[in-house]
Design a protein around this motif. Structure first.
Motif, mmCIF file in Angstrom:
data_model
loop_
_atom_site.group_PDB
_atom_site.id
_atom_site.type_symbol
_atom_site.label_atom_id
_atom_site.label_comp_id
_atom_site.label_asym_id
_atom_site.label_seq_id
_atom_site.Cartn_x
_atom_site.Cartn_y
_atom_site.Cartn_z
ATOM 1 N N GLU A 85 -9.142 10.998 -7.130
ATOM 2 C CA GLU A 85 -9.233 9.553 -6.993
ATOM 3 C C GLU A 85 -7.841 8.873 -7.282
ATOM 4 N N ARG A 86 -7.087 9.349 -8.319
ATOM 5 C CA ARG A 86 -5.935 8.478 -8.717
ATOM 6 C C ARG A 86 -4.854 8.884 -7.394
ATOM 7 N N TRP A 87 -4.729 10.172 -6.865
ATOM 8 C CA TRP A 87 -3.976 10.437 -5.758
ATOM 9 C C TRP A 87 -4.304 9.776 -4.516
ATOM 10 N N ASN A 88 -5.601 9.320 -4.350
ATOM 11 C CA ASN A 88 -6.022 8.746 -2.988
ATOM 12 C C ASN A 88 -5.522 7.258 -3.086
ATOM 13 N N LYS A 89 -5.041 6.618 -4.349
ATOM 14 C CA LYS A 89 -4.666 5.365 -4.283
ATOM 15 C C LYS A 89 -3.156 5.351 -4.078
ATOM 16 N N THR A 90 -2.332 6.394 -3.665
ATOM 17 C CA THR A 90 -0.919 6.189 -3.495
ATOM 18 C C THR A 90 -0.759 5.298 -2.339
ATOM 19 N N GLY A 91 -1.492 5.479 -1.272
ATOM 20 C CA GLY A 91 -1.591 4.548 -0.102
ATOM 21 C C GLY A 91 -1.758 3.127 -0.203
ATOM 22 N N GLU A 92 -2.212 2.634 -1.470
ATOM 23 C CA GLU A 92 -2.176 1.354 -1.552
ATOM 24 C C GLU A 92 -1.088 0.811 -2.314
ATOM 25 N N THR A 93 0.001 1.504 -2.613
ATOM 26 C CA THR A 93 1.211 0.965 -3.260
ATOM 27 C C THR A 93 2.070 0.472 -2.282
ATOM 28 N N GLU A 94 2.934 -0.428 -2.579
ATOM 29 C CA GLU A 94 3.644 -1.022 -1.764
ATOM 30 C C GLU A 94 4.973 -0.363 -1.276
ATOM 31 N N ILE A 95 5.477 0.678 -1.978
ATOM 32 C CA ILE A 95 6.551 1.716 -1.732
ATOM 33 C C ILE A 95 5.915 2.814 -0.717
ATOM 34 N N CYS A 96 4.624 3.058 -0.887
ATOM 35 C CA CYS A 96 4.204 3.905 0.302
ATOM 36 C C CYS A 96 4.080 3.255 1.454
ATOM 37 N N LYS A 97 3.447 2.092 1.580
ATOM 38 C CA LYS A 97 3.281 1.319 2.857
ATOM 39 C C LYS A 97 4.902 1.030 3.378
ATOM 40 N N LYS A 98 5.868 0.787 2.535
ATOM 41 C CA LYS A 98 7.349 0.861 2.909
ATOM 42 C C LYS A 98 7.911 2.235 3.565
ATOM 43 N N TRP A 99 7.341 3.273 2.927
ATOM 44 C CA TRP A 99 7.685 4.349 3.447
ATOM 45 C C TRP A 99 7.221 4.946 4.835
ATOM 46 N N TRP A 100 5.929 4.657 4.633
ATOM 47 C CA TRP A 100 5.220 4.817 6.224
ATOM 48 C C TRP A 100 5.727 3.997 7.456
ATOM 49 N N GLU A 101 6.027 2.756 6.973
ATOM 50 C CA GLU A 101 6.733 1.902 8.269
ATOM 51 C C GLU A 101 8.184 2.430 8.467
ATOM 52 N N TYR A 102 8.774 3.287 7.547
ATOM 53 C CA TYR A 102 10.235 3.818 7.835
ATOM 54 C C TYR A 102 9.993 5.171 8.601
#
Length: 104
Positions: free
Chosen positions: A62-79
């Protein structure tokens, strides 16, 4: 510990760029991964198919699945979206694999 395996797809010709970007992974991305319970994280490339196999050990699904909600993860995905297959939200197209064997 929960072991997770996923497969993603790298665009042709971006093998070196993918490695370069990961060799310079942002410290705040590493901090976030650790905060969300990631340990022993590896990504492997199959040069023939350009498939990426990711392996990570996590503490809590459950905790792992929340990584995609973080701003840094969204920024990495964009990158990363210009060098690999992604979904509309820029997350990598990822196929979760079911573990069928494990040996310690």
């Amino acid at each position: 510990m929960i072991r997770k395996g996923t497969v993603m797809k790298l665009f042709n010709g971006f093998e070196k760029e993918y490695e370069l970007r990961h060799s310079k992974i942002w410290p705040e991305m590493v901090q976030m991964l650790h905060k969300y319970g990631a340990k022993n994280y590896s990504i492997f490339l199959d040069k023939e198919s350009n498939n990426l196999f990711a392996y990570v050990e996590i503490e809590n699904e459950e905790r792992w699945n929340k990584t995609g909600e973080t701003e840094i993860c969204k920024k990495w995905w964009e990158y990363m979206k210009d060098i690999m297959e992604t979904n509309k939200d820029n997350s990598p197209v990822s196929i979760e694999l079911r573990e069928v064997f494990h040996l310690d």
